[in-house]
Design an enzyme around this catalytic site. Structure first.
Site, PDB file in Angstrom:
ATOM      1  N   GLY A  48       6.539 -54.542 -33.580  1.00 27.19           N
ATOM      2  CA  GLY A  48       7.143 -54.116 -34.845  1.00 27.19           C
ATOM      3  C   GLY A  48       6.881 -54.971 -36.070  1.00 27.19           C
ATOM      4  O   GLY A  48       6.850 -54.469 -37.180  1.00 27.19           O
ATOM      5  N   GLU A 110      10.639 -61.003 -37.673  1.00 25.43           N
ATOM      6  CA  GLU A 110      10.976 -59.860 -36.822  1.00 25.43           C
ATOM      7  C   GLU A 110      11.221 -58.630 -37.689  1.00 25.43           C
ATOM      8  O   GLU A 110      11.635 -58.730 -38.838  1.00 25.43           O
ATOM      9  CB  GLU A 110      12.207 -60.236 -35.982  1.00 25.43           C
ATOM     10  CG  GLU A 110      12.799 -59.166 -35.109  1.00 25.43           C
ATOM     11  CD  GLU A 110      11.890 -58.592 -34.017  1.00 25.43           C
ATOM     12  OE1 GLU A 110      10.759 -58.204 -34.364  1.00 25.43           O
ATOM     13  OE2 GLU A 110      12.326 -58.505 -32.872  1.00 25.43           O
ATOM     14  N   ASP A 111      10.950 -57.466 -37.129  1.00 22.52           N
ATOM     15  CA  ASP A 111      11.129 -56.228 -37.888  1.00 22.52           C
ATOM     16  C   ASP A 111      12.595 -55.878 -38.109  1.00 22.52           C
ATOM     17  O   ASP A 111      13.023 -55.585 -39.202  1.00 22.52           O
ATOM     18  CB  ASP A 111      10.386 -55.062 -37.206  1.00 22.52           C
ATOM     19  CG  ASP A 111      10.756 -54.872 -35.737  1.00 22.52           C
ATOM     20  OD1 ASP A 111      11.557 -55.672 -35.196  1.00 22.52           O
ATOM     21  OD2 ASP A 111      10.247 -53.926 -35.123  1.00 22.52           O
ATOM     22  N   ASP A 114      18.830 -55.716 -34.088  1.00 17.11           N
ATOM     23  CA  ASP A 114      19.769 -54.687 -33.632  1.00 17.11           C
ATOM     24  C   ASP A 114      20.944 -55.394 -32.948  1.00 17.11           C
ATOM     25  O   ASP A 114      21.897 -55.778 -33.613  1.00 17.11           O
ATOM     26  CB  ASP A 114      19.024 -53.708 -32.715  1.00 17.11           C
ATOM     27  CG  ASP A 114      19.861 -52.506 -32.323  1.00 17.11           C
ATOM     28  OD1 ASP A 114      21.037 -52.452 -32.726  1.00 17.11           O
ATOM     29  OD2 ASP A 114      19.362 -51.630 -31.613  1.00 17.11           O
ATOM     30  N   LYS A 142      20.981 -54.457 -38.601  1.00 15.72           N
ATOM     31  CA  LYS A 142      22.054 -53.481 -38.371  1.00 15.72           C
ATOM     32  C   LYS A 142      23.371 -54.213 -38.149  1.00 15.72           C
ATOM     33  O   LYS A 142      23.359 -55.372 -37.726  1.00 15.72           O
ATOM     34  CB  LYS A 142      21.728 -52.643 -37.132  1.00 15.72           C
ATOM     35  CG  LYS A 142      20.562 -51.672 -37.322  1.00 15.72           C
ATOM     36  CD  LYS A 142      20.346 -50.835 -36.080  1.00 15.72           C
ATOM     37  CE  LYS A 142      19.190 -49.865 -36.260  1.00 15.72           C
ATOM     38  NZ  LYS A 142      18.960 -49.058 -35.047  1.00 15.72           N
ATOM     39  N   PHE A 163      19.107 -44.955 -36.402  1.00 15.02           N
ATOM     40  CA  PHE A 163      17.740 -45.180 -35.956  1.00 15.02           C
ATOM     41  C   PHE A 163      16.753 -44.997 -37.110  1.00 15.02           C
ATOM     42  O   PHE A 163      16.771 -43.980 -37.805  1.00 15.02           O
ATOM     43  CB  PHE A 163      17.383 -44.249 -34.797  1.00 15.02           C
ATOM     44  CG  PHE A 163      16.123 -44.659 -34.106  1.00 15.02           C
ATOM     45  CD1 PHE A 163      16.120 -45.714 -33.202  1.00 15.02           C
ATOM     46  CD2 PHE A 163      14.918 -44.024 -34.385  1.00 15.02           C
ATOM     47  CE1 PHE A 163      14.946 -46.123 -32.584  1.00 15.02           C
ATOM     48  CE2 PHE A 163      13.735 -44.418 -33.771  1.00 15.02           C
ATOM     49  CZ  PHE A 163      13.759 -45.475 -32.870  1.00 15.02           C
ATOM     50  N   VAL A 164      15.899 -45.997 -37.313  1.00 13.18           N
ATOM     51  CA  VAL A 164      14.932 -45.946 -38.414  1.00 13.18           C
ATOM     52  C   VAL A 164      13.502 -46.141 -37.913  1.00 13.18           C
ATOM     53  O   VAL A 164      13.285 -46.726 -36.858  1.00 13.18           O
ATOM     54  CB  VAL A 164      15.248 -47.018 -39.492  1.00 13.18           C
ATOM     55  CG1 VAL A 164      16.552 -46.713 -40.207  1.00 13.18           C
ATOM     56  CG2 VAL A 164      15.304 -48.420 -38.882  1.00 13.18           C
ATOM     57  N   ASP A 170       8.842 -48.035 -34.823  1.00 14.33           N
ATOM     58  CA  ASP A 170       8.373 -46.789 -34.218  1.00 14.33           C
ATOM     59  C   ASP A 170       9.466 -45.995 -33.528  1.00 14.33           C
ATOM     60  O   ASP A 170      10.519 -46.527 -33.175  1.00 14.33           O
ATOM     61  CB  ASP A 170       7.308 -47.103 -33.160  1.00 14.33           C
ATOM     62  CG  ASP A 170       7.930 -47.700 -31.902  1.00 14.33           C
ATOM     63  OD1 ASP A 170       8.646 -48.716 -32.025  1.00 14.33           O
ATOM     64  OD2 ASP A 170       7.736 -47.132 -30.812  1.00 14.33           O
ATOM     65  N   ARG A 176       4.823 -46.258 -37.045  1.00 17.89           N
ATOM     66  CA  ARG A 176       4.623 -47.650 -37.479  1.00 17.89           C
ATOM     67  C   ARG A 176       3.821 -47.756 -38.773  1.00 17.89           C
ATOM     68  O   ARG A 176       3.955 -48.707 -39.530  1.00 17.89           O
ATOM     69  CB  ARG A 176       3.879 -48.450 -36.401  1.00 17.89           C
ATOM     70  CG  ARG A 176       4.649 -48.609 -35.105  1.00 17.89           C
ATOM     71  CD  ARG A 176       3.985 -49.669 -34.235  1.00 17.89           C
ATOM     72  NE  ARG A 176       4.444 -49.634 -32.854  1.00 17.89           N
ATOM     73  CZ  ARG A 176       5.535 -50.233 -32.412  1.00 17.89           C
ATOM     74  NH1 ARG A 176       6.316 -50.884 -33.253  1.00 17.89           N
ATOM     75  NH2 ARG A 176       5.868 -50.173 -31.140  1.00 17.89           N
TER      76      ARG A 176
END
Ligand code: IMP
Ligand code: MG
Length: 186
Positions: A48, A110-111, A114, A142, A163-164, A170, A176
């Site tokens: 990610g 990091e993307d 969560d 989040k 959810f994104v 992805d 992506r």
């Protein structure tokens, strides 16, 4: 407001390409101030983080090194949520090439945060290797991130618990490449 369809799901735009780029520039400038002259080691978490990393390091004007790791987390049977490095940095390369952690200013990229489980355990693993400093930059966060303690130096955007996809993130392998952030459409 053009929607995109990935597999069976529809997503609508949430953060525009220009807002993404503006924020990444701000974070890049902050990192430049913080780490210029310190030759930081940027460690991206695959898959990610590849887009965010590419944009971020191009805002950095000093010497820096860029590496990536691939992590898998096991929950299920292991209640601790052990995280394993699948593809990673060398522990102590004898020729001193990129990847040595000890004594380095390490910035983990990091993307999305969560639960925070993945980063929590990876940061512990890095901190055992005695970096000069260790900080974390995440593009999205989040509210669920409170589950595992992760100290974050810079956050791109705090978002709802939805959810994104896009900008590296992805849905079952797709999305992506999208330059903006999309959220699941109801
Ligand atoms: P954590 O260990 O629970 O923080 O998991 C973080 C990882 O889950 C991220 O690096 C993503 O790969 C994935 N992830 C979490 N939320 C999303 C999302 O909304 N879209 C796509 N991937 C996500
Ligand atoms: Mg990830």
């Amino acid at each position: 407001m053009r929607k995109v369809k990935l597999h069976d799901l529809t997503f609508r735009p949430m953060i525009s390409k220009s807002a993404v780029q503006k924020r990444v520039k701000e974070i890049g400038a902050a990192l430049d101030q913080e780490f210029f002259g310190k030759k930081p080691l940027f460690i991206g978490v695959l898959n990610g983080a590849f887009v965010f990393m590419a944009d971020l390091v191009r805002q950095f004007s000093g010497d820096c090194e860029v590496v990536f790791v691939k992590l898998t987390s096991y929950s299920g049977t292991e209640s601790s949520g052990k995280v394993e490095t699948v593809l990673g940095i060398e522990k102590s390369p004898s020729d001193g090439r990129a990847g040595k952690i000890e004594g380095r200013h390490v910035v983990v990229v990091e993307d999305i945060l969560d639960s925070g489980r993945t980063l929590h355990f990876f940061l512990e693993h890095l901190s055992d290797q005695k970096p000069a400093s260790l900080s974390t930059v995440v593009f999205l966060r989040k509210p669920t991130a409170a589950a595992f303690l992760v100290e974050v130096a810079h956050v791109g955007f705090d978002i709802e618990n939805k959810f994104v996809v896009g900008y590296g993130l992805d849905y079952n392998g797709l999305g992506r490449n999208l330059p903006k952030i999309y959220v699941l459409d109801k």
